[in-house]
Write a protein that holds these residues in place. Structure first.
Motif, PDB file in Angstrom:
ATOM      1  N   CYS A  51     -45.104  56.845 -22.976  1.00  0.00           N
ATOM      2  CA  CYS A  51     -45.751  57.299 -21.750  1.00  0.00           C
ATOM      3  C   CYS A  51     -46.347  56.165 -20.913  1.00  0.00           C
ATOM      4  CB  CYS A  51     -46.861  58.297 -22.081  1.00  0.00           C
ATOM      5  SG  CYS A  51     -46.262  59.833 -22.826  1.00  0.00           S
ATOM      6  N   THR A  52     -46.405  54.969 -21.478  1.00  0.00           N
ATOM      7  CA  THR A  52     -47.008  53.862 -20.730  1.00  0.00           C
ATOM      8  C   THR A  52     -46.265  53.553 -19.426  1.00  0.00           C
ATOM      9  OG1 THR A  52     -47.989  52.874 -22.704  1.00  0.00           O
ATOM     10  CG2 THR A  52     -47.594  51.415 -20.832  1.00  0.00           C
ATOM     11  N   PRO A  53     -44.917  53.515 -19.417  1.00  0.00           N
ATOM     12  CA  PRO A  53     -44.240  53.260 -18.129  1.00  0.00           C
ATOM     13  C   PRO A  53     -44.626  54.275 -17.055  1.00  0.00           C
ATOM     14  CG  PRO A  53     -42.708  52.999 -19.950  1.00  0.00           C
ATOM     15  CD  PRO A  53     -43.951  53.579 -20.522  1.00  0.00           C
ATOM     16  N   LEU A  54     -44.747  55.545 -17.422  1.00  0.00           N
ATOM     17  CA  LEU A  54     -45.140  56.565 -16.458  1.00  0.00           C
ATOM     18  C   LEU A  54     -46.555  56.307 -15.949  1.00  0.00           C
ATOM     19  CD1 LEU A  54     -44.693  59.291 -15.010  1.00  0.00           C
ATOM     20  CD2 LEU A  54     -45.549  60.421 -17.081  1.00  0.00           C
ATOM     21  N   ALA A  55     -47.457  55.932 -16.851  1.00  0.00           N
ATOM     22  CA  ALA A  55     -48.836  55.660 -16.451  1.00  0.00           C
ATOM     23  C   ALA A  55     -48.904  54.466 -15.502  1.00  0.00           C
ATOM     24  CB  ALA A  55     -49.700  55.417 -17.691  1.00  0.00           C
ATOM     25  N   LEU A  56     -48.201  53.394 -15.838  1.00  0.00           N
ATOM     26  CA  LEU A  56     -48.213  52.191 -15.003  1.00  0.00           C
ATOM     27  C   LEU A  56     -47.608  52.472 -13.633  1.00  0.00           C
ATOM     28  CD1 LEU A  56     -47.231  49.476 -17.646  1.00  0.00           C
ATOM     29  CD2 LEU A  56     -49.512  49.986 -16.734  1.00  0.00           C
ATOM     30  N   ALA A  57     -46.551  53.291 -13.620  1.00  0.00           N
ATOM     31  CA  ALA A  57     -45.909  53.609 -12.347  1.00  0.00           C
ATOM     32  C   ALA A  57     -46.845  54.373 -11.431  1.00  0.00           C
ATOM     33  CB  ALA A  57     -44.631  54.411 -12.600  1.00  0.00           C
TER      34      ALA A  57
ATOM     35  N   ASN B 225     -49.734  63.313 -20.626  1.00  0.00           N
ATOM     36  CA  ASN B 225     -49.233  63.490 -19.259  1.00  0.00           C
ATOM     37  C   ASN B 225     -50.281  64.155 -18.366  1.00  0.00           C
ATOM     38  OD1 ASN B 225     -46.751  62.299 -19.790  1.00  0.00           O
ATOM     39  ND2 ASN B 225     -45.794  64.247 -20.367  1.00  0.00           N
ATOM     40  N   ASN B 226     -50.985  65.166 -18.916  1.00  0.00           N
ATOM     41  CA  ASN B 226     -52.053  65.798 -18.135  1.00  0.00           C
ATOM     42  C   ASN B 226     -53.172  64.813 -17.825  1.00  0.00           C
ATOM     43  OD1 ASN B 226     -50.738  68.234 -18.091  1.00  0.00           O
ATOM     44  ND2 ASN B 226     -51.982  69.183 -19.693  1.00  0.00           N
ATOM     45  N   ALA B 227     -53.522  63.978 -18.811  1.00  0.00           N
ATOM     46  CA  ALA B 227     -54.603  63.016 -18.619  1.00  0.00           C
ATOM     47  C   ALA B 227     -54.227  61.955 -17.589  1.00  0.00           C
ATOM     48  CB  ALA B 227     -54.957  62.360 -19.952  1.00  0.00           C
ATOM     49  N   ILE B 228     -52.973  61.547 -17.576  1.00  0.00           N
ATOM     50  CA  ILE B 228     -52.531  60.552 -16.590  1.00  0.00           C
ATOM     51  C   ILE B 228     -52.685  61.100 -15.179  1.00  0.00           C
ATOM     52  CG2 ILE B 228     -50.500  59.322 -15.724  1.00  0.00           C
ATOM     53  CD1 ILE B 228     -49.594  58.996 -18.632  1.00  0.00           C
TER      54      ILE B 228
END
Length: 447
Positions: free
Chosen positions: A321-327, A359-362
């Motif tokens: 999930c890190t790539p999604l968070a960084l994006a 995902n919800n937290a991001i």
């Protein structure tokens, strides 16, 4: 009275006392109307005579007891000129007694009786029936003797008062006995029903196989009710299973047309429309996967006999999930309190639940902030964000399927429902708390 009547034991006590009172009153009325039975009339008439005589006992100047001439006694004698009256203390005949009766008693030796009905065999009262009763009073026990005293209408009030006082004493004893015994008897009789109630409280969507006990000790009056409830639970269980299977099969079948649609979209020339359709398709695929996972969780179709490391699982989810968070301008960090935390259950289910939480937290985390995935020294995972948080009145609602705060909120409202089902599948629970300083902390407890 309304609160009292809510108890079955109290109802039975009240009804028992009412019925007993009614029966006693009817018995007294029947007794009064049957007073002409030979022998009974003397005993019933004696009750009135006792009251009059006991009220007439006086202590004379010499300190000895005597039968005084009170207005009530004078009226009694005037109404019954043929009645002879005497009062005795022990074998001593009190002055004021009828001379004829006193002499007849002396001729017989003034026997020391307590209560009796007898017939004189000689003297002026030969053949006459005498009734003797003993009454206690302020001067001790007094024997009241009456000859020729038959029950009249004037005696009925005194008889009613006497029997009424007796009935009151009896009813007090009956009520006390019923109050003491009835709750115990009812408690024992209803114990199977109480056990059935406790068993019914354990039945939920995941324990639909439980049934109310029917066996030895269950009263026959309750057996039919418990059997009908168990039959209803069987029908509900079958209906729920059928609906769950339909939902799982429908979600599974939707995967095929989505795969065909994805292939057709990919075959189209690259364009903005093609990219938009691809994004919409991915959202549909995510929704179908979530529906399928929810359906499988509801029918417990996932294996729960795996042993895996929560820290390693959390590390994999954070990496994915890190790539999604960084994006999206956020950071994602793993904060384990232990190096390893081995648990038993379904790794795939827990991984999916944790991914939904992350995902919800991001989405909730402010831009530039960091979401934390924590693994404490317990069978638990925590996802911490610093966003707007969840109001207290919504902390239970957020785990309901398809619940969304408003239409602008992204997603279909299944992510947190999956988290809750995953926790229940492992005998745990999912809940949300406030993050110190602001935000929400979601906790996935496995046991």
């Amino acid at each position: 009275m309304k609160r009292l009547s809510s108890s079955l034991a109290a109802r039975l006590i009240v009804w028992f006392v009412l019925v007993q009172s009614l029966v006693s009153v009817l018995a007294m009325v029947v007794t009064l109307f049957l007073w002409r039975q030979p022998g009974d009339e003397y005993a019933f008439a004696q009750m009135h005579l006792e009251e009059v005589v006991m009220a007439a006992i006086r202590r004379g100047p010499d300190g000895q007891l005597a039968l005084g001439e009170t207005p009530a006694l004078k009226a009694f004698r005037a109404e019954r000129p043929g009645v002879e009256i005497a009062a005795l203390q022990g074998t001593r005949i009190l002055p004021g007694s009828s001379p004829v009766l006193a002499q007849a008693l002396r001729d017989q030796g003034a026997p020391a009786f307590i209560s009796a009905t007898f017939v004189f065999s000689q003297g002026p009262l030969a053949g006459q029936t005498a009734t003797a009763t003993t009454r206690g009073g302020p001067f001790g026990d007094i024997v009241v003797v009456g000859v020729g005293n038959r029950l009249r209408l004037a005696d009925l009030p005194a008889l009613g008062l006497y029997m009424g006082a007796y009935l009151v004493r009896v009813m007090i004893l009956v009520m006390l006995g019923a109050a003491a015994v009835t709750p115990f008897v009812i408690g024992r009789a209803l114990r199977p029903l109480q056990e059935a109630g406790r068993e019914a409280a354990r039945i939920d969507i995941r324990r639909r196989d439980l049934r109310l006990p029917v066996g030895e000790g269950v009263p026959s009056e309750l057996a039919g009710l418990i059997g009908a409830i168990n039959a209803a639970l069987d029908r509900l269980d079958q209906g729920v299973r059928r609906q769950q299977r339909i939902a799982a099969e429908a979600a599974h079948e939707l995967r095929t047309p989505l795969a065909v649609l994805a292939a057709r979209i990919d075959s189209q020339p690259a364009s903005d429309d093609q990219l938009a359709m691809r994004r919409d398709l991915e959202r549909m695929r995510t929704l179908v996967d979530q529906l399928l996972l929810v359906a499988r969780l509801e029918i417990a179709d996932a294996p729960r006999d795996e042993t895996f490391d929560l820290v390693a699982l959390a590390r994999d989810v954070v990496a994915d999930c890190t790539p999604l968070a960084l994006a999206q301008g956020r950071d994602l960090a793993l904060v384990p309190d232990v190096e390893r935390r081995m648990v038993r259950g379904s790794r795939r289910v827990i991984e999916g639940a944790l991914t939904n939480l992350v995902n919800n937290a991001i989405r909730a985390e402010p831009v530039g902030g960091a979401v934390e995935v924590r693994v404490p020294d317990a069978d638990e995972l925590r996802v911490v964000d610093h966003g707007p948080g969840v109001p207290p009145h919504e902390r239970e609602l957020v785990f309901d399927p398809f619940w969304r705060r408003n239409d602008d909120h992204p997603g279909a409202g299944l992510g947190l429902a999956i988290v809750k089902q995953a926790a229940l599948l492992h005998g745990g629970q999912a809940f949300v708390e406030e993050t110190p300083g602001g935000g929400a902390t979601f906790r996935l407890r496995l046991s």
